[in-house]
Design a protein around this motif. Structure first.
Motif, mmCIF file in Angstrom:
data_model
loop_
_atom_site.group_PDB
_atom_site.id
_atom_site.type_symbol
_atom_site.label_atom_id
_atom_site.label_comp_id
_atom_site.label_asym_id
_atom_site.label_seq_id
_atom_site.Cartn_x
_atom_site.Cartn_y
_atom_site.Cartn_z
ATOM 1 N N PHE A 55 0.690 -1.312 0.063
ATOM 2 C CA PHE A 55 -0.004 0.078 -0.200
ATOM 3 C C PHE A 55 0.886 1.326 0.005
ATOM 4 O O PHE A 55 0.397 2.226 -0.504
ATOM 5 N N GLU B 118 1.811 1.711 -3.682
ATOM 6 C CA GLU B 118 0.573 1.888 -4.481
ATOM 7 C C GLU B 118 -0.034 3.312 -4.147
ATOM 8 O O GLU B 118 -0.755 3.935 -4.850
ATOM 9 N N MET B 119 0.017 3.707 -2.807
ATOM 10 C CA MET B 119 -0.485 4.822 -2.443
ATOM 11 C C MET B 119 0.728 5.783 -1.806
ATOM 12 O O MET B 119 1.369 6.526 -2.368
ATOM 13 N N ILE C 70 -1.377 7.090 4.004
ATOM 14 C CA ILE C 70 -2.652 6.280 3.777
ATOM 15 C C ILE C 70 -2.310 4.854 4.129
ATOM 16 O O ILE C 70 -3.436 4.219 4.737
ATOM 17 N N LEU D 188 -4.810 2.836 6.770
ATOM 18 C CA LEU D 188 -5.861 1.713 6.206
ATOM 19 C C LEU D 188 -5.258 0.418 7.037
ATOM 20 O O LEU D 188 -6.276 -0.524 7.580
ATOM 21 N N SER E 26 -5.322 -2.864 -8.743
ATOM 22 C CA SER E 26 -6.184 -1.989 -8.086
ATOM 23 C C SER E 26 -5.935 -2.042 -6.496
ATOM 24 O O SER E 26 -6.348 -3.196 -5.905
ATOM 25 N N SER F 233 -7.235 -0.018 -4.202
ATOM 26 C CA SER F 233 -8.623 -0.026 -3.493
ATOM 27 C C SER F 233 -9.529 -1.054 -3.644
ATOM 28 O O SER F 233 -9.909 -1.642 -2.464
ATOM 29 N N THR G 249 -7.832 -4.296 -3.734
ATOM 30 C CA THR G 249 -7.030 -4.952 -3.019
ATOM 31 C C THR G 249 -7.473 -4.884 -1.387
ATOM 32 O O THR G 249 -7.852 -5.674 -0.601
ATOM 33 N N PHE G 250 -7.928 -3.631 -0.943
ATOM 34 C CA PHE G 250 -8.110 -3.042 0.226
ATOM 35 C C PHE G 250 -9.418 -3.675 0.740
ATOM 36 O O PHE G 250 -9.679 -4.171 1.765
ATOM 37 N N ALA G 251 -10.298 -3.428 -0.168
ATOM 38 C CA ALA G 251 -11.766 -3.778 0.019
ATOM 39 C C ALA G 251 -11.721 -5.430 0.280
ATOM 40 O O ALA G 251 -12.506 -5.754 1.386
#
Length: 424
Positions: free
Chosen positions: A34, A37-38, A42, A46, A98, A100, A102-104
């Protein structure tokens, strides 16, 4: 003796070993994913949200385990995890990524894991006896440590370049675990409801369940004891890592004829490997040595050794003293973990095991919180102040645990005459 354990226990040890091994190749490195990627802020937020969500899910999962049964909760959780792992694979293909999504999917996995854990812990208590629990928890602890050591080692080498392939392996393992749970795990808890009574699965019932746990003073003291001891464990990845990185300069060492350049972070890594190896290699031996001895004395001795090891780690910069400290705390860990788990099983209300085991999750969450706070506290009081605080935590762990056990035994003794009176 392993073959004499209930089939449910053996199956969960096997499946947990494989799942944890493959999971350890991926999940410890998701923060790195993360960040890439971010960004770091963040990613940190997360990861914190993920921990909170999993804990809240475990509270509800423990409640449901006492309302609809252990196996059903485990099957639902394993199915949700398998679907989420498939989602993670689709969100991280060679041609599409993605963060987002992946986090979901990671959130779904955390919720599912939170639902499974109390049911699984309650099931292990359901099918074990007072005589076999210490052995069961020792074997489970050994298997988990071995799985993590293998997984972290492989993941450290492969995660960056082969994340997609590792996720595929996790999907396969998750589906296998789900099928084994459906086909071979036996339900261990019969939900008892009066004729015409509906199962209340709502928030009102949830709060009522945990309110009754909150009135169990002996259990609350036992939880406080666990928080005090686990607070030391979580210092390892917080204050102690920061201190060693800052205080220990790069040095040359010769080990078995090999010349190595060691700095603070590398030393932390080596000490972690030492701790894991000691747990893996000596669990069987220590379990045999402590068998038949007074559990309370064994546990308190383990607490003391664990605390002494961390006090040395807080104040020493010598690699050899630090290695000796890890040896001492590892021995303490091997002594207190299975005995404390066995005592925990005796502390819970048999009719609310899922709820009690979920509530016990506060030990880990508050332990993590105090562990993180050690970084801030260390800046104010220094390494000797932190060493003193570790002594205090150790003594509090023993004090709260002794108070809990005395209160529980006293309540049992008060209940015995009442039972005799009824019989008469």
């Amino acid at each position: 003796m392993f073959r004499s354990l209930h089939p449910n226990i053996r199956i969960r040890i096997y499946t947990s070993f494989m799942s944890r091994m493959i999971g350890s190749m991926i999940f410890p490195f998701m923060a790195v994913y993360f960040v890439q990627e971010m960004n770091a802020t963040i990613a940190g937020v997360l990861m914190m949200v993920n921990v909170v969500i999993q804990f809240l899910a475990s509270l509800y999962g423990g409640h449901l385990a006492d309302r609809i049964g252990r196996k059903q909760m485990m099957v639902i959780g394993e199915a949700a995890k398998a679907l989420a792992f498939i989602g993670m694979v689709l969100a991280n293909t060679p041609n599409f990524t993605s963060a987002s999504v992946t986090f979901a999917m990671l959130m779904v996995i955390s919720i599912a894991s939170g639902m499974i854990m109390p049911a699984q812990e309650a099931m292990l208590i359901d099918v074990s006896t007072q005589e076999t629990r210490a052995y069961m928890y020792a074997i489970n602890y050994w298997a988990n440590n071995l799985a993590m050591m293998i997984g972290l080692t492989i993941g450290g080498w492969l995660f960056q370049d082969y994340m997609f392939q590792l996720l595929l392996g996790l999907v396969v393992m998750s589906v296998i675990t789900m099928v084994i749970t459906i086909m071979f795990i036996q339900e261990t808890y019969t939900v008892r409801t009066a004729v015409g009574e509906k199962k209340d699965l709502g928030l009102k019932s949830l709060f009522q369940s945990y309110r009754s746990v909150g009135k169990d003073r002996a259990f609350l003291l036992f939880v406080l004891s666990g928080i005090a001891i686990l607070s030391l464990e979580f210092q390892r990845s917080n204050y102690l890592t920061v201190r060693m990185e800052k205080d220990i300069a790069e040095m040359g060492m010769s080990i078995f004829g090999f010349s190595l350049s060691i700095d603070g972070l590398r030393l932390v890594s080596l000490l972690t490997v030492e701790n894991t190896l000691l747990i893996v290699l000596f669990t069987g031996l220590v379990t045999k040595l402590i068998k038949g001895h007074n559990e309370r004395l064994v546990m308190y001795t383990g607490f003391v050794l664990f605390g002494i090891g961390f006090v040395i780690m807080a104040v020493s910069n010598s690699p050899f003293l630090l290695a000796a400290a890890v040896l001492i705390l590892s021995l303490g860990e091997l002594m207190y973990v299975p005995t404390r788990q066995s005592m925990l099983a005796d502390m819970v209300d048999d009719t609310k095991r899922g709820t009690y085991m979920a509530f016990h999750g506060f030990v880990f969450q508050f332990g993590k919180l105090i562990g993180a706070g050690g970084i801030i506290m260390g800046e104010s009081v220094g390494k000797y102040g932190m060493g003193f605080s570790y002594m205090v935590f150790t003594l509090l762990g023993i004090l709260f645990c002794e108070m809990a056990l005395r209160q529980r035994y006293a309540s049992v003794e008060r209940a015995v005459p009442k039972e005799k009176t009824k019989l008469i």
